[in-house]
Write an enzyme that holds these catalytic residues in place. Structure first.
Site, PDB file in Angstrom:
ATOM      1  N   CYS A   2     -12.990   6.885  -5.867  1.00 15.05           N
ATOM      2  CA  CYS A   2     -14.595   7.535  -5.953  1.00 15.05           C
ATOM      3  C   CYS A   2     -15.520   6.670  -5.985  1.00 15.05           C
ATOM      4  CB  CYS A   2     -14.319   8.710  -6.974  1.00 15.05           C
ATOM      5  SG  CYS A   2     -13.163   9.741  -6.674  1.00 15.05           S
ATOM      6  N   ARG A  27     -14.373   3.162  -1.629  1.00 11.94           N
ATOM      7  CA  ARG A  27     -13.714   3.616  -2.874  1.00 11.94           C
ATOM      8  C   ARG A  27     -12.978   4.981  -2.815  1.00 11.94           C
ATOM      9  NH1 ARG A  27     -16.015   0.825  -7.138  1.00 11.94           N
ATOM     10  NH2 ARG A  27     -15.199   2.527  -8.591  1.00 11.94           N
ATOM     11  N   ASN A 100     -16.107   9.630 -11.300  1.00  9.25           N
ATOM     12  CA  ASN A 100     -15.188   8.995 -10.783  1.00  9.25           C
ATOM     13  C   ASN A 100     -14.286   8.530 -12.158  1.00  9.25           C
ATOM     14  OD1 ASN A 100     -15.475   5.024 -10.554  1.00  9.25           O
ATOM     15  ND2 ASN A 100     -13.590   6.402 -10.098  1.00  9.25           N
ATOM     16  N   GLY A 101     -12.911   8.749 -11.907  1.00 13.27           N
ATOM     17  CA  GLY A 101     -12.021   8.413 -12.826  1.00 13.27           C
ATOM     18  C   GLY A 101     -11.094   9.761 -13.030  1.00 13.27           C
ATOM     19  N   LYS A 495      -0.125  -6.755   4.063  1.00 15.01           N
ATOM     20  CA  LYS A 495      -1.471  -6.792   4.914  1.00 15.01           C
ATOM     21  C   LYS A 495      -1.264  -5.783   6.097  1.00 15.01           C
ATOM     22  CE  LYS A 495      -4.344  -7.529   3.148  1.00 15.01           C
ATOM     23  NZ  LYS A 495      -4.125  -8.122   1.853  1.00 15.01           N
ATOM     24  N   GLU A 498      -0.388  -2.072   5.056  1.00 14.56           N
ATOM     25  CA  GLU A 498      -1.456  -1.327   4.704  1.00 14.56           C
ATOM     26  C   GLU A 498      -2.558  -0.705   5.535  1.00 14.56           C
ATOM     27  OE1 GLU A 498      -3.419  -4.624   2.359  1.00 14.56           O
ATOM     28  OE2 GLU A 498      -3.977  -2.942   1.035  1.00 14.56           O
ATOM     29  N   HIS A 514      21.362 -12.762   1.644  1.00 10.70           N
ATOM     30  CA  HIS A 514      21.759 -11.835   0.702  1.00 10.70           C
ATOM     31  C   HIS A 514      21.366 -10.388   0.960  1.00 10.70           C
ATOM     32  CE1 HIS A 514      23.027 -15.377  -1.632  1.00 10.70           C
ATOM     33  NE2 HIS A 514      21.839 -16.069  -1.212  1.00 10.70           N
ATOM     34  N   LYS A 614     -10.025   1.025  -2.449  1.00 10.30           N
ATOM     35  CA  LYS A 614     -10.033  -0.453  -2.773  1.00 10.30           C
ATOM     36  C   LYS A 614     -10.053  -0.858  -4.230  1.00 10.30           C
ATOM     37  CE  LYS A 614     -12.103  -4.644  -1.431  1.00 10.30           C
ATOM     38  NZ  LYS A 614     -10.741  -5.208  -0.914  1.00 10.30           N
TER      39      LYS A 614
HETATM   40  C1  F6R Z   1      -4.263  -5.370  -0.858  1.00  4.65           C
HETATM   41  C2  F6R Z   1      -5.433  -5.034  -1.715  1.00  4.65           C
HETATM   42  C3  F6R Z   1      -4.745  -4.421  -2.959  1.00  4.65           C
HETATM   43  C4  F6R Z   1      -5.443  -5.107  -4.157  1.00  4.65           C
HETATM   44  C5  F6R Z   1      -5.213  -4.521  -5.376  1.00  4.65           C
HETATM   45  C6  F6R Z   1      -5.911  -5.273  -6.513  1.00  4.65           C
HETATM   46  O1  F6R Z   1      -5.210  -5.585   0.445  1.00  4.65           O
HETATM   47  O2  F6R Z   1      -6.404  -4.848  -1.504  1.00  4.65           O
HETATM   48  O3  F6R Z   1      -3.381  -4.685  -3.150  1.00  4.65           O
HETATM   49  O4  F6R Z   1      -5.302  -6.528  -3.992  1.00  4.65           O
HETATM   50  O5  F6R Z   1      -5.423  -3.416  -5.589  1.00  4.65           O
HETATM   51  O6  F6R Z   1      -7.195  -5.019  -6.733  1.00  4.65           O
HETATM   52  P1  F6R Z   1      -8.042  -6.290  -7.485  1.00  4.65           P
HETATM   53  O7  F6R Z   1      -7.969  -7.596  -7.285  1.00  4.65           O
HETATM   54  O8  F6R Z   1      -9.340  -5.208  -7.268  1.00  4.65           O
HETATM   55  O9  F6R Z   1      -7.469  -5.894  -9.010  1.00  4.65           O
END
Ligand code: F6R
Length: 619
Positions: A2, A27, A100-101, A495, A498, A514, A614
């Site tokens: 959020c 977000r 947010n939260g 990557k 995602e 293994h 994010k």
């Molecule tokens: C992958 C990605 C997530 C963040 C993770 C940690 O592309 O963006 O895996 O790396 O959520 O986020 P931060 O670095 O903000 O703690």
């Protein structure tokens, strides 16, 4: 998780809120809404879906007014529909709130409020907030928010306004980010800096358990007891163009291409006269000498950077290092103490699990150090020391430039600690520094191959899509690597999954026999990192084993490696020659691009992949 924004000033609030939300959309993007005070009445527009749906609605039904709040949602409580979208109002429609939260005690609060006659319409935890504020409101919104906030448990950043106080917005924060932006005759609240960068670079950071109020000409911060807190603004160095796509189709592509410049800036900032400088480190040489072990704690991509950090730190400093995902560390009762240096890596500096892990390490007496990108973020502020990556705003949900920036810092930090502990001679240190300084150029050289729209990685992605359709969607990806590039196998796989939703696994190539070898037939495409290194021959053997079982191999190889061309490999991606030690910072680039081009082939929303956000500010 959020994004929230608030504006009060002389301009029309609607376009400012919308623009801010656009920059916060990373977000959360399952619904969006705004509330604006129009001629003494609160008008709300909210829509399920991405922000453009709300923008369309606002074109049809605009709202005039100069004070308002907005929200982009990543659903926690209640499905992403219009009713659950924010802003939420009290029953008399006098107060509008965005949040947010997570309010962990919302059920108990809701039950009590219902017995007191309040009626609820949504399934959200948030809706208790406007009702609580309504309950405490006696003509002063700031005071009502203070009383309401002290009853909330969980994490929150809140923005709200009351129709009887038309030029005032009140915010509160506990474990979710909230800043004030100071403009000329206008002020802002926002979850993050890019949302307000178009209007101001002067920012006031709000701390936990603080209430803030803004009017067009003033701001004021108090604590939950009502005591005034004096805090000066900070001037932010980021500029608005860093938060724009600048001609790139996606933020992710732009950020991949920024990596040469980002590493160059870091090296220029940190290396002065052949020594490494970390002004903000806050660790004395005596502290560095006392360390007996190092714990690196992070999530997702930052965790993968930490895994590479383990190789680098151990080999240069001789100190034992272990790496944990934050969500495990925080509940595992980890053995850390006064002789532990606990390093927390986080782009956003707000990841809930990493923040909780940091608090746990501090509680146990460890020295704590954060590697963060976002200035004055919670993790940066709560650690004993912090090293900023200064990579500029990272907008795409899939992290790229933050990863290479984290790696760059980890290399510098390892060299710095090794030097201070006399584990690295001046001669060896200078030799490493010389190699390191060449890295931005090598990165640029690598990237320049892919500036053209038609390039071999884009072509392999196209071929993969055709194959995937031919194989009735059964194709998957396996990423294999060894030694210092093993974490890149995990990162390449992350990557891809995602942003393209294709199943992908990363494995140390030595583990293939293994288990994962059972997966090899004509379905998975196996990406093998086979650049020139001490483990090159072993990687070639792995490739042969895959080929012998009918597997399809994409090899990442070193330019000019003729022998790899005789291995009957299906597709080869070349990177310039680079020492094995520093190679992870370059090797990851083609993996990021492969994920990008595959997702583009499938026409997916690359910058905002489904279900992800994010900044993961809830557990
Ligand atoms: C992958 C990605 C997530 C963040 C993770 C940690 O592309 O963006 O895996 O790396 O959520 O986020 P931060 O670095 O903000 O703690």
């Amino acid at each position: 998780m959020c994004g929230i924004i608030g504006y009060t000033g002389k301009k029309q609030a609607e376009p400012i809120l919308l623009e801010g939300l656009k920059r916060l959309e990373y977000r959360g993007y399952d619904s969006a809404g705004i509330a604006i005070l129009k001629n003494g009445t609160i008008e709300v527009r909210k829509k399920q879906g991405k922000l453009h749906v709300l923008a369309d609605e606002l074109r049809r039904l605009p709202i005039e007014g100069i004070t308002g709040i907005g929200h982009v949602r990543w659903a926690t409580h209640g499905i992403p529909n219009e009713i659950n979208a924010h802003p939420h109002l009290d029953e008399k429609k006098k107060i509008a709130v965005v949040h947010n939260g997570i309010i962990e005690n919302y059920q108990a609060l809701k039950k009590k409020l219902i017995t007191e006659g309040h009626r609820f319409i949504s399934d959200t935890d948030t809706e208790v907030i406007p009702h609580l504020i309504e309950k405490f409101y006696k003509g002063n919104l700031t005071d009502a928010v203070r009383r309401a906030a002290s009853l909330l448990k969980g994490s929150y950043a809140i923005c709200c306004f009351h129709k009887n106080e038309p030029h005032k917005i009140v915010g509160a924060r506990c474990d979710s980010p909230l800043i004030i932006g100071l403009g000329k005759n206008e002020n802002f609240f926002a979850s993050d800096i890019p949302a307000i960068l178009n209007y101001t670079q002067n920012v006031v950071f709000i701390d936990n358990a603080e209430i803030a109020e803004i009017t067009p000409k003033s701001y004021r911060i108090i604590n939950y007891k009502g005591k005034k807190i004096l805090r000066k603004p900070t001037r932010i160095k980021w500029n608005i163009s860093q938060a724009e796509k600048e001609g790139f189709k996606h933020f992710m592509l732009k950020e991949i291409f920024e990596q040469g410049k980002v590493t160059k800036n870091i090296l220029e900032e940190r290396i002065k006269k052949n020594s490494i400088h970390f002004e903000e480190l806050a660790l004395k040489n005596t502290d560095l000498k006392r360390i007996k072990n190092i714990a690196i704690v992070a999530c997702g991509t930052a965790f993968h950077a930490g895994l590479t950090g383990q190789y680098v730190l151990e080999s240069l400093t001789g100190i034992p290092v272990w790496v944990d995902t934050s969500s495990e560390f925080r509940y595992r009762n980890p053995i850390v103490g006064k002789e532990t240096l606990a390093i927390f890596i986080s782009q956003s500096g707000e990841t809930a699990d990493t923040l909780a892990a940091l608090r746990e390490a501090k509680r146990k007496g460890a020295k704590t150090l954060a590697i963060c990108n976002v200035l004055a973020s919670s993790i940066a502020r709560e650690s004993d020391g912090v090293v900023y990556t200064h990579a500029g705003p990272e907008i795409a949900v899939a992290s790229t430039k933050a990863y290479t920036a984290q790696l760059t810092i980890l290399y510098l930090l390892s060299m710095h600690i090794a030097r201070k502990r006399s584990k690295l001679s001046e001669k060896d240190f200078n030799k490493l520094l010389l190699q390191f300084k060449k890295l931005p150029h090598i990165l640029e050289k690598t990237l320049s191959k892919y500036r053209k729209e038609k390039n071999n990685i884009a072509n392999y992605a196209k071929l993969f899509r055709e194959y995937y359709l031919k194989m009735h969607h059964k194709s998957t990806f396996l990423y294999l690597a060894r030694n210092i590039n093993y974490p890149n196998a995990l990162e390449g796989a992350l990557k891809l999954k995602e942003i393209s939703y294709i199943s992908a696994e990363g494995y140390p190539a030595g583990e293939m026999k293994h288990g994962p070898i059972a997966l090899i037939d004509e379905n998975p495409w196996v990406v093998c990192i086979a650049t020139k290194s001490a483990v090159y021959d072993k990687m070639i053997s792995n490739i042969q084993e895959i080929k012998a079982r009918g597997g399809i191999v994409i090899a990442v190889a070193t330019e000019g490696d003729k022998s790899i061309r005789n291995q009957n490999i299906n597709y080869i991606i070349e990177i310039p020659e680079i020492s094995e030690f520093f190679s992870p910072i370059v090797v990851v680039v083609p993996l990021q691009l492969l994920a990008y081009y595959v997702a583009r082939e499938f026409n997916y929303d690359i910058d905002q992949p489904r279900n992800l956000a994010k900044s993961v500010t809830v557990e």
